[in-house]
Design an enzyme around this catalytic site. Sequence first.
Site, PDB file in Angstrom:
ATOM      1  N   HIS A  91       2.080  -3.826   7.042  1.00 22.37           N
ATOM      2  CA  HIS A  91       1.245  -2.672   6.698  1.00 22.37           C
ATOM      3  C   HIS A  91       1.298  -1.685   7.861  1.00 22.37           C
ATOM      4  O   HIS A  91       1.855  -1.979   8.913  1.00 22.37           O
ATOM      5  CB  HIS A  91      -0.206  -3.115   6.511  1.00 22.37           C
TER       6      HIS A  91
ATOM      7  N   GLU B 273       1.811   3.512   2.982  1.00 26.19           N
ATOM      8  CA  GLU B 273       2.358   2.761   4.115  1.00 26.19           C
ATOM      9  C   GLU B 273       3.861   2.509   3.914  1.00 26.19           C
ATOM     10  O   GLU B 273       4.417   1.516   4.391  1.00 26.19           O
ATOM     11  CB  GLU B 273       1.581   1.443   4.268  1.00 26.19           C
TER      12      GLU B 273
ATOM     13  N   HIS C 115       0.850  -1.195   0.000  1.00 24.68           N
ATOM     14  CA  HIS C 115       0.000   0.000   0.000  1.00 24.68           C
ATOM     15  C   HIS C 115       0.885   1.244   0.000  1.00 24.68           C
ATOM     16  O   HIS C 115       1.800   1.367   0.822  1.00 24.68           O
ATOM     17  CB  HIS C 115      -0.926  -0.004   1.219  1.00 24.68           C
TER      18      HIS C 115
ATOM     19  N   GLU D 184      -0.364  -4.988  11.087  1.00 21.99           N
ATOM     20  CA  GLU D 184      -0.668  -3.552  10.986  1.00 21.99           C
ATOM     21  C   GLU D 184       0.160  -2.830  12.043  1.00 21.99           C
ATOM     22  O   GLU D 184      -0.216  -2.783  13.209  1.00 21.99           O
ATOM     23  CB  GLU D 184      -2.164  -3.290  11.194  1.00 21.99           C
TER      24      GLU D 184
HETATM   25 ZN   LIG Z   1      -2.149  -1.717   4.127  1.00 26.30          ZN
END
Ligand SMILES: [Zn+2]
Length: 402
Positions: free
Chosen positions: A311, A168, A165, A370
Amino acid sequence: MAFDYVTKRGDTLYRIARQNGIMLGELMAANPQVEELDMIYPGQVIRIPDRTLRRYIIQQGDTLYDIGRRFKIALDDLLRANSGLDPRRLRVGTLIVLPPSRGMDVVSPAFPYGYVELREDMGLLKQRYPFLQTEVIGQSVLGKELIAAKLGNGTKRLHLNAAIHANEWITAAVLMKLLEDCCEAYATGRMLRGRPVGQWLETTSLWVVPMLNPDGIELVQEGITPQHPYYAQLLEWNNDSYDFSGWKANIHGVDLNDQFPAHWEEEKARRGVAGPGPRDYPGAAPLSEPEAIAIADYTTAANFQMVIAFHTQGQEIYYTYRGLEPPESAPLAERFAQVSTYRPVSNIESDAGYKDWFIQEYRRPGFTIESGLGVNPLPVSQFPEIYRQVSEIVLEALASTQ
Ligand SMILES: [Zn+2]
């Protein structure tokens, strides 16, 4: 001699400092008009201060390595500043140049961390640690190389990837720093965070793809001009805004972590996003994008024991996929939680992600981490904390495969 430099697109203070062989702090001190690190724009005049080169005369018993450590100068920087110098045949009395110290580290958490930094750092790491193997596993839509690095001789394989992403990208810097620290531990036999990483890498090798979405990252960090090949489309997809800080997708406006063939149709219906945009559009078909194809092919070819995709943000650990995950996934998630303080999360309603596909295909442990907390892109101030937590998780993963 100090001189003035007119900034161009893609310049950051960090890149300018590096290109001119000076420290970021020296450059900032010479440009008090620049108040914030990321506040430079094309056409701005930046003062490049004089390089304050020190000199040193080789003494009896010196090695270049010792000199580097004494003055906190990386060996590659010493060699670059003294071309023609043979480190194995130092002569007493020889005058050498001491380039400015940027510390012994290759990877610096100077921000923003983009494709330019990744390539340069990977090259420097390979110079310093010749046992580090790299390969290009594919290209982004705009032709940037997707670089993978392999460390260690172990026949078991642990895979880490990051920055699928765009906003990120801090995760790419984190994995590069971790790769550097693991290389150093492997080369010297020293412990890393109290763990015998060098020894572990003889059982389990690390396979790292630190930046899966370099085009999207460039967009987030540098924005667009009319020369961008997707200028008109990107503006339309971004609701005519030039602020791309919320962009997660690749340059086709496809969310790469919604691209994998694991109940993709259901994910498409759940997202309900009809066309390209900053996030959540899964594409016209699974694996339609070169970046997703590259990581899927790489994964298929490598036969990984475990994969971890990094992420931001949320401080959470995702480890399930429709009940297909193996029994060891939950206890592993617990171990990761203990060392990182992140929270294990099970049974979320989500499909078509990289770890979902990996678990479905291989029935082996796959994780989405995350890291960090706040609004993406996370600020540089979170780097040390995220780095510590991510390192602990990766070390725990390595330990679990021994
Ligand atoms: Zn992500």
